[in-house]
Design a protein around this motif. Structure first.
Motif, PDB file in Angstrom:
ATOM      1  N   VAL A 196      57.533  40.655  47.399  1.00 36.60           N
ATOM      2  CA  VAL A 196      58.790  39.980  47.703  1.00 36.60           C
ATOM      3  C   VAL A 196      59.753  40.089  46.527  1.00 36.60           C
ATOM      4  CG1 VAL A 196      58.055  37.707  46.880  1.00 36.60           C
ATOM      5  CG2 VAL A 196      59.769  37.867  48.680  1.00 36.60           C
ATOM      6  N   ARG A 197      59.232  40.259  45.319  1.00 40.75           N
ATOM      7  CA  ARG A 197      60.074  40.323  44.133  1.00 40.75           C
ATOM      8  C   ARG A 197      61.007  41.530  44.143  1.00 40.75           C
ATOM      9  NH1 ARG A 197      56.636  41.505  40.412  1.00 40.75           N
ATOM     10  NH2 ARG A 197      58.072  41.274  38.661  1.00 40.75           N
ATOM     11  N   ASN A 198      60.705  42.526  44.974  1.00 39.16           N
ATOM     12  CA  ASN A 198      61.525  43.735  44.988  1.00 39.16           C
ATOM     13  C   ASN A 198      62.897  43.540  45.625  1.00 39.16           C
ATOM     14  OD1 ASN A 198      59.491  45.016  43.688  1.00 39.16           O
ATOM     15  ND2 ASN A 198      58.949  46.401  45.340  1.00 39.16           N
ATOM     16  N   ILE A 199      63.126  42.423  46.304  1.00 39.79           N
ATOM     17  CA  ILE A 199      64.471  42.161  46.838  1.00 39.79           C
ATOM     18  C   ILE A 199      65.256  41.234  45.908  1.00 39.79           C
ATOM     19  CG2 ILE A 199      63.644  42.430  49.204  1.00 39.79           C
ATOM     20  CD1 ILE A 199      64.043  39.372  49.513  1.00 39.79           C
ATOM     21  N   LEU A 200      64.650  40.905  44.787  1.00 41.56           N
ATOM     22  CA  LEU A 200      65.275  39.985  43.830  1.00 41.56           C
ATOM     23  C   LEU A 200      65.824  40.748  42.628  1.00 41.56           C
ATOM     24  CD1 LEU A 200      62.520  37.213  43.893  1.00 41.56           C
ATOM     25  CD2 LEU A 200      64.610  37.335  45.260  1.00 41.56           C
ATOM     26  N   PRO A 201      66.860  40.209  41.969  1.00 38.50           N
ATOM     27  CA  PRO A 201      67.537  38.927  42.213  1.00 38.50           C
ATOM     28  C   PRO A 201      68.421  39.003  43.458  1.00 38.50           C
ATOM     29  CG  PRO A 201      68.644  40.113  40.471  1.00 38.50           C
ATOM     30  CD  PRO A 201      67.435  40.915  40.809  1.00 38.50           C
ATOM     31  N   GLU A 235      53.002  33.253  42.334  1.00 35.32           N
ATOM     32  CA  GLU A 235      53.795  32.214  41.674  1.00 35.32           C
ATOM     33  C   GLU A 235      55.273  32.328  42.048  1.00 35.32           C
ATOM     34  OE1 GLU A 235      52.563  29.568  39.794  1.00 35.32           O
ATOM     35  OE2 GLU A 235      50.783  30.371  40.757  1.00 35.32           O
ATOM     36  N   THR A 236      55.754  33.555  42.212  1.00 39.08           N
ATOM     37  CA  THR A 236      57.131  33.740  42.681  1.00 39.08           C
ATOM     38  C   THR A 236      57.305  33.113  44.054  1.00 39.08           C
ATOM     39  OG1 THR A 236      57.424  35.793  41.424  1.00 39.08           O
ATOM     40  CG2 THR A 236      58.879  35.458  43.301  1.00 39.08           C
ATOM     41  N   GLY A 237      56.278  33.217  44.889  1.00 39.59           N
ATOM     42  CA  GLY A 237      56.332  32.618  46.219  1.00 39.59           C
ATOM     43  C   GLY A 237      56.574  31.118  46.163  1.00 39.59           C
ATOM     44  N   HIS A 238      55.960  30.435  45.201  1.00 39.25           N
ATOM     45  CA  HIS A 238      56.191  28.994  45.056  1.00 39.25           C
ATOM     46  C   HIS A 238      57.657  28.720  44.715  1.00 39.25           C
ATOM     47  CE1 HIS A 238      52.224  27.258  45.562  1.00 39.25           C
ATOM     48  NE2 HIS A 238      51.712  28.200  44.796  1.00 39.25           N
ATOM     49  N   TYR A 239      58.196  29.502  43.807  1.00 38.60           N
ATOM     50  CA  TYR A 239      59.609  29.353  43.441  1.00 38.60           C
ATOM     51  C   TYR A 239      60.512  29.624  44.641  1.00 38.60           C
ATOM     52  CZ  TYR A 239      64.076  31.092  41.520  1.00 38.60           C
ATOM     53  OH  TYR A 239      65.413  31.350  41.282  1.00 38.60           O
ATOM     54  N   LEU A 240      60.194  30.643  45.432  1.00 39.17           N
ATOM     55  CA  LEU A 240      61.021  30.987  46.584  1.00 39.17           C
ATOM     56  C   LEU A 240      60.941  29.930  47.676  1.00 39.17           C
ATOM     57  CD1 LEU A 240      60.447  34.837  46.846  1.00 39.17           C
ATOM     58  CD2 LEU A 240      62.374  33.599  45.835  1.00 39.17           C
ATOM     59  N   ILE A 241      59.811  29.265  47.804  1.00 43.12           N
ATOM     60  CA  ILE A 241      59.716  28.155  48.754  1.00 43.12           C
ATOM     61  C   ILE A 241      60.696  27.051  48.332  1.00 43.12           C
ATOM     62  CG2 ILE A 241      58.218  26.280  49.572  1.00 43.12           C
ATOM     63  CD1 ILE A 241      55.910  28.350  49.532  1.00 43.12           C
ATOM     64  N   ILE A 248      54.805  22.850  53.018  1.00 44.56           N
ATOM     65  CA  ILE A 248      54.751  24.312  53.113  1.00 44.56           C
ATOM     66  C   ILE A 248      54.101  24.886  51.858  1.00 44.56           C
ATOM     67  CG2 ILE A 248      56.186  26.405  53.139  1.00 44.56           C
ATOM     68  CD1 ILE A 248      58.127  24.867  54.980  1.00 44.56           C
ATOM     69  N   GLU A 249      54.413  24.326  50.693  1.00 44.20           N
ATOM     70  CA  GLU A 249      53.783  24.778  49.458  1.00 44.20           C
ATOM     71  C   GLU A 249      52.268  24.582  49.514  1.00 44.20           C
ATOM     72  OE1 GLU A 249      55.299  23.394  45.668  1.00 44.20           O
ATOM     73  OE2 GLU A 249      55.926  25.477  45.529  1.00 44.20           O
ATOM     74  N   LYS A 250      51.839  23.460  50.020  1.00 45.21           N
ATOM     75  CA  LYS A 250      50.404  23.211  50.134  1.00 45.21           C
ATOM     76  C   LYS A 250      49.757  24.210  51.077  1.00 45.21           C
ATOM     77  CE  LYS A 250      50.826  18.230  49.254  1.00 45.21           C
ATOM     78  NZ  LYS A 250      50.669  16.863  49.822  1.00 45.21           N
ATOM     79  N   ASP A 251      50.418  24.469  52.219  1.00 47.99           N
ATOM     80  CA  ASP A 251      49.902  25.448  53.173  1.00 47.99           C
ATOM     81  C   ASP A 251      49.814  26.833  52.536  1.00 47.99           C
ATOM     82  OD1 ASP A 251      49.817  23.439  55.049  1.00 47.99           O
ATOM     83  OD2 ASP A 251      51.664  24.031  56.056  1.00 47.99           O
ATOM     84  N   TYR A 252      50.814  27.161  51.749  1.00 48.37           N
ATOM     85  CA  TYR A 252      50.866  28.466  51.080  1.00 48.37           C
ATOM     86  C   TYR A 252      49.641  28.677  50.197  1.00 48.37           C
ATOM     87  CZ  TYR A 252      52.778  32.046  47.867  1.00 48.37           C
ATOM     88  OH  TYR A 252      52.998  33.165  47.094  1.00 48.37           O
ATOM     89  N   ASP A 253      49.309  27.675  49.390  1.00 42.93           N
ATOM     90  CA  ASP A 253      48.130  27.785  48.524  1.00 42.93           C
ATOM     91  C   ASP A 253      46.842  27.860  49.328  1.00 42.93           C
ATOM     92  OD1 ASP A 253      48.873  28.098  45.905  1.00 42.93           O
ATOM     93  OD2 ASP A 253      49.070  25.961  45.501  1.00 42.93           O
ATOM     94  N   GLU A 254      46.733  27.002  50.327  1.00 43.62           N
ATOM     95  CA  GLU A 254      45.497  26.956  51.107  1.00 43.62           C
ATOM     96  C   GLU A 254      45.270  28.246  51.886  1.00 43.62           C
ATOM     97  OE1 GLU A 254      45.702  23.491  53.514  1.00 43.62           O
ATOM     98  OE2 GLU A 254      45.635  22.093  51.815  1.00 43.62           O
ATOM     99  N   GLU A 255      46.323  28.748  52.523  1.00 40.67           N
ATOM    100  CA  GLU A 255      46.159  29.904  53.395  1.00 40.67           C
ATOM    101  C   GLU A 255      45.983  31.216  52.620  1.00 40.67           C
ATOM    102  OE1 GLU A 255      49.174  30.029  56.403  1.00 40.67           O
ATOM    103  OE2 GLU A 255      48.897  27.914  56.911  1.00 40.67           O
ATOM    104  N   THR A 256      46.585  31.311  51.441  1.00 42.48           N
ATOM    105  CA  THR A 256      46.407  32.516  50.624  1.00 42.48           C
ATOM    106  C   THR A 256      45.199  32.398  49.704  1.00 42.48           C
ATOM    107  OG1 THR A 256      47.833  31.670  48.849  1.00 42.48           O
ATOM    108  CG2 THR A 256      48.896  32.968  50.597  1.00 42.48           C
TER     109      THR A 256
END
Length: 270
Positions: free
Chosen positions: A34-39, A186-192, A233-241
């Motif tokens: 996902v970082r490839n579309i950033l910034p 970790e970027t995913g947490h920031y993007l959430i 959603i953050e909690k789900d993100y950690d659990e599911e990944t």
């Protein structure tokens, strides 16, 4: 393959409601990062591309976590026809720490302290009283009808203007700064957190808060409810990944996060 729980809060239909008819093609399948579309810039909202050098906080050597990403959300608003302003500040509720990234099978043995948090969000509000419409020829009608009549008579009806920010905090830290999959996670947490700010902006601007006698409380309630949803959603993100260890689920989350960011970009930039 099972789908992930997060299906997003914005869709092609939301674009259509704004009169945006775009043939959107999200070229996501060939890119796991996902970082490839950033910034990314969405109106005045900046989303940065995280690198390990951004995690400059002092690691907690006693913590079982490999890395930790902290962010906060803030916002300010005003009405387009207003001039006089005053500020209001409030600390939002904090969340419990997420599950550690390593030794997942030892989670139940951990002594987790509630003061360790990812999200410490602050509301910074620029607010004005409701514009005085007492001179309106429709002032004897009910409030909702008066507002409607005013809109029909003048294109200069006050509109709410909302600016949001999601700041990556410098206290974010990492013991290990080599693993690209961990950085992506970790970027995913920031993007959430970024998606939380953008969804809050969409909800406020599409609401009838302009009609309210208590803008402060109404916007605060929208903020708190929205933040609560994205903390889950953050909690789900950690659990599911499984804290980035489930590679396939991580890719699915990456794809959904990118899709949502691009939809918000189209929604606000057109």
């Amino acid at each position: 393959m099972k789908s992930i729980s997060f299906q997003g809060n914005i869709s092609i239909q939301d674009l259509s409601k704004k009169g945006i008819n775009l043939n959107l093609e999200f070229k996501l399948s060939d890119d796991q990062y996902v970082r490839n579309i950033l910034p990314l810039r969405i109106q005045n909202f900046e989303i940065k591309r995280l690198e390990w050098r951004d995690f400059i906080g002092k690691p907690d050597d006693q913590s079982p976590w490999i890395a930790h990403c902290y962010w906060n959300n803030s916002y300010e608003y005003y009405f387009a026809q207003d001039k006089e302003q005053f500020n209001y500040r409030e600390q939002s509720p904090l969340r419990l720490p997420r599950i550690p990234l390593q030794q997942i099978n030892q989670v139940n043995q951990l002594n987790i302290k509630t003061e360790n948090v990812r999200t410490a969000s602050v509301n910074k509000i620029k607010r004005l009283p409701t514009p005085n419409i007492s001179n309106s020829p429709q002032r004897t009608i009910s409030r909702s009808n008066s507002s409607s009549a005013l809109r029909k008579q003048s294109p200069n009806v006050p509109k709410i203007k909302l600016s949001v920010k999601c700041k990556f905090l410098e206290k974010s830290w990492a013991k290990q700064k080599k693993d690209e999959l961990l950085l992506e996670h970790e970027t995913g947490h920031y993007l959430i957190g970024c998606l939380s700010a953008l969804e809050f902006k969409k909800k406020v601007e599409s609401s009838d808060v302009i009609k309210s006698n208590n803008h402060q409380q109404q916007i605060r309630n929208i903020f708190k409810q929205n933040l609560k949803e994205y903390i889950q959603i953050e909690k789900d993100y950690d659990e599911e990944t499984n804290h980035f260890k489930d590679v396939e689920k991580q890719k699915m989350w990456n794809k959904k996060l990118k899709e949502q960011l691009l939809l918000y970009q189209c929604y606000f930039n057109h």
